[in-house]
Design an enzyme around this catalytic site. Structure first.
Site: not given
Lengths: 256, 221
Positions: B46-47
């Site tokens: 997840s960025e």
């Protein structure tokens, strides 16, 4: 030993002048430095530049419950952001009135913003970035081909202030984070001229294992403790989480 | 009218592209539906700074949610053994260094593999860039999941994107409710069609010319 601990959020932001630039973390209502945002609103400094990854309206709370970034909109001259609003809710519609009144908005990508902040932090003159080539992000920027691949020059960002949402700080300003509240705070702390952190807990020097320090005290100038159960505290965040989960539409967005 | 694939089925087909050991970042919306169908051993990125996180918290288990653990779409996830947390400089180094596969949504994909997926172009404030450009440029494989046509029936696979670009020549594979199409140096290769659809029928709803694979088959799950 230099005293970095401030008793109040108002004192911690007291010297922020009109026209200052401020970087801070925000991912929804997660990782917000709510008390510093509220204090900056009370102070009322204007013509500010806000540098954030996301600015998203707070739809289901009052300002007493959540001090989110949109409360600062009337004080802004410029906004640099990767995400403005939520696509499902009409994206940037909530800032339209401010844009019409002269707010300048600079879109960026998350990765580009993190890299520009790193360049500012590390004393670099800029970065050659493959992201944005052929898009609106390349407009007006120098391009260069390196090893057969196109890049655009992105300039460093050196904010005047950073608001950092840490979990625990020792009195020297060494900070550890909690979960994804870490966000872009470490590089924002490094890039800013003055870094202010709000934390759940302030501990004595030596209580944080040196191997666990994420943001080192050299990057942190002011520390203020989040009041127990107060704005932005873990207890309050948990209460609000359960409260929004009762609203059908929100539960569908935030949960599977 | 002929049956098109449900969104859930598009997601199931896209999930088949992943294998044990892959690191993957799923975009918001349709791509996120893939999570339920992904094989064991795939590691989620997840960025906003998490790798190897556990399942998302379901609507009927709100008490499990912790505000310190949300994904890039602001949804609560559960921590998992082996999870790592990091800042965005590191997160985007993971993205731009070609270590991840990404599944994203799309407004338009061109015959050269250009992608437009952040703003339909009608309103400058009507979309957000987020981490999509970084993923499109940096991922080692870019898979687009989307409906084959717009709500009013216009092709979304086009000769040239008219919506603002996310990135040039970045798409590897497009999975729609009608077809699976690979972007190749020679052009768009139609590899699979939805049950009951012919190559000619898919072509009629696609702007650029499709090369029909010799071993064209029905989409299998």
């Amino acid at each position: 030993m230099i005293n970095k601990v401030f008793d109040s959020f108002d004192e911690a932001v007291a010297d922020i002048p009109d026209g200052a630039s401020i970087a801070t973390g925000c991912w929804g209502t997660t990782s917000l430095s709510q008390n510093l945002i509220a204090a900056l609103k009370r102070k009322g400094a204007k013509d500010l530049t806000l540098i954030v990854h996301n600015i998203i309206p707070t739809l289901f709370f009052t300002e007493d419950e959540v001090a989110n970034l949109p409360v600062l909109l009337p004080q802004l001259k410029k906004l640099i952001a990767g995400v403005v609003g939520l696509q499902v809710l009409g994206a940037g519609a909530f800032i339209k009135e401010y844009v019409e009144m002269g707010l300048e908005v600079e879109f960026t990508s998350h990765g580009t913003l993190a890299s520009r902040l790193y360049a500012g932090a590390a004393g670099l003159g800029g970065i050659y970035n493959p992201v944005g080539v052929g898009t609106i992000l390349e407009e007006g920027k120098e391009k260069r081909v390196i090893d057969g691949k196109e890049y655009i020059l992105e300039m460093p960002i050196r904010p005047d202030y950073a608001f950092i949402r840490g979990h625990k700080a020792d009195k020297l300003g060494n900070v550890v984070y909690w979960g994804v509240y870490r966000e872009d705070h470490p590089v924002m702390a490094m890039a800013a001229k003055v870094t202010i952190t709000e934390v759940d807990e302030i501990v004595e020097v030596g209580e944080i294992d040196p191997e666990h320090v994420v943001t080192q005290g050299i990057f942190v100038d002011r520390i203020v403790k989040v009041p127990e159960g107060g704005l932005g505290s873990p207890q309050r965040a948990k209460e609000l989480l359960f409260k929004v989960a009762e609203i059908d539409i929100v539960r569908q967005i935030l949960f599977k | 009218m002929k049956q098109r694939l449900e969104r859930e089925v598009i997601a199931m087909r896209a999930a088949k592209e992943l294998m044990d050991g892959d690191y993957v970042n799923l975009g918001i919306g349709l791509p996120n539906l893939c999570a339920l169908h992904i094989p064991e051993g795939v590691i989620f990125h997840s960025e906003n700074g998490a790798l190897g996180y556990g399942p998302l918290v379901m609507q009927d288990e709100v008490e499990k949610a912790d505000q310190h653990y949300v994904d890039a779409g602001a949804r609560y996830f559960t921590p998992a053994p082996g999870m790592a947390i990091f800042d965005l400089v590191i997160s985007f180094a993971m993205i731009r260094s070609g270590r991840l596969i990404t599944i994203l949504g799309g407004f338009q994909v061109s015959e050269k593999g250009d992608l437009a997926n952040w703003n339909t172009g009608e309103d400058p404030l009507g979309g957000t860039i987020g981490g999509g450009m970084d993923l499109a440029v940096g991922a080692k494989r870019v898979i687009i999941t989307m409906e084959h046509t717009t709500k009013d029936g216009k092709p979304k696979i086009v000769k040239r994107c008219t919506a603002p670009l996310t990135a040039r020549k970045c798409v590897d594979l497009v999975i729609t409710d009608l077809a699976v199409i690979e972007v190749t140096p020679e052009g768009l290769l139609l590899k699979e069609v939805a049950p009951g659809w012919s190559a000619a029928e898919v072509q009629a709803l696609t702007e650029p010319r499709l090369i029909v694979a010799r071993d064209l088959k029905e989409i299998e799950l």
